[in-house]
Design a protein around this motif. Structure first.
Motif: not given
Length: 345
Positions: A278-298
């Motif tokens: 993963l590039s620095a850009l990809e890593v920088s998006l991980l927090r946002t993307l994890v929260r997106c999945r949590l939101a979808i779960v809910v």
């Protein structure tokens, strides 16, 4: 009607038409297995599934899994095709496809089903998380990603969006008021806004390929010795940024650990970022993307429970944990496994 919800509703409606009583279901499974040269069935057990019908089958030669989808669905062709590609790496802990004596291929004669071996082990949600287990998951996940790197999404019928895709989070915004109290609603809207602000502008710059996209607590199996013994169910595979696959797995590890700052989550992210390149850009998006999945779960879980109350327990199995975890990572400065942009704490 939201596109992702419509997809889920249409597939579910087709699926319900195929539900049979237990006796006739077993007869149908045994008839299908005969096509694969299996005649020593000892038992047939249905399992929870969102779209296709899945049965665990005991035979004298070992366990098998039968998956059947509604007629006209691309799911069997997609899943069997992806399993065949991934299985080129013999070291991967994956189900192995059986060949139909009728077709000489993995798909059944009517194109609605396929059969695999049963991977041993217990679901990840039933075992204690360890750093070694997280590292093994990252290693196998990277290997699966590598095996699917040249997969032809169009030829295999792999979509670029489905109900659980991280990109679908914006489509669920209309569900916020219906399914979330005020405090949670504010957090969910913040997650969706964060996706729009941080992911959408760079979405086209992210390395994209066919990914499993659903490395969750039920789809990772663990043997008694603590090793990863199975990565199963390619039914939610999509053509999407590879970092999405890592984010989904990190989300469920955080749910299993009960906190986003769990050391196992941190260790997994470090290993996955390295092994998946993963590039620095990809890593920088991980927090946002994890929260997106949590939101979808809910949101998707609660909407699914509303539409099909008889399946509410299955749809809401991660609901409370996901809501609590969302609140815990609501602020960008809150302590969790994600460091400043481009880093993992």
């Amino acid at each position: 009607m939201l596109r992702s919800l419509q997809l889920g509703r249409d597939q579910g409606a087709c699926d319900m038409q195929q539900v049979a009583d237990p006796a006739s279901a077993r007869d149908a499974v045994e008839e299908l297995l005969a096509e694969y040269g299996v005649h020593d069935v000892l038992g047939v057990t249905p399992t929870a599934s969102e779209v296709d019908r899945t049965w665990l089958v005991a035979t004298r030669r070992g366990g098998l899994v039968v998956k059947r989808s509604p007629r006209g669905s691309d799911a069997p062709r997609m899943q069997a095709g992806l399993l065949a590609l991934a299985a080129r790496d013999a070291s991967l802990p994956l189900p192995r496809l059986l060949t139909s004596a009728t077709t000489g291929a993995a798909l059944s004669a009517d194109g609605t089903a396929f059969v695999t071996t049963l991977c041993p082990g217990r679901p990840l949600e039933e075992v204690t998380l360890t750093e070694d287990l997280a590292a093994a998951l990252a290693r196998h996940q990277a290997a699966v990603m590598n095996a699917l790197a040249d997969a032809d999404a169009a030829a295999l019928g792999v979509p670029d969006v489905n109900a659980w895709s991280l990109d679908s989070v914006v489509e669920y915004e209309p569900l916020v008021d219906a399914h979330a109290p005020t405090g949670t609603a504010d957090v969910l809207r913040a997650v969706i806004d964060d996706y729009r602000a941080r992911v959408l502008p760079v979405r086209g710059d992210l390395p994209t390929q066919v990914i499993h996209a659903d490395v969750n607590l039920s789809n990772v199996l663990v043997a008694d010795d603590g090793t990863v013994s199975g990565i199963i169910d390619f039914g939610d595979a999509v053509l999407a940024p590879r970092v999405y696959d890592v984010a989904v797995a990190a989300c469920y590890l955080a749910l299993a650990g009960g906190a986003s700052d769990h050391q196992v989550v941190r260790h997994y992210l470090e290993r996955a970022a390295l092994l998946c390149g993963l590039s620095a850009l990809e890593v920088s998006l991980l927090r946002t993307l994890v929260r997106c999945r949590l939101a979808i779960v809910v949101l998707l879980g609660r909407e699914s429970a509303r539409r099909a109350p008889e399946r509410a327990a299955y749809a809401l199995r991660y609901d409370h944990l996901a809501e609590r975890l969302l609140a815990s990572v609501a602020g960008e400065q809150r302590r969790d496994a994600f460091g400043p942009e481009g880093t993992i704490a």
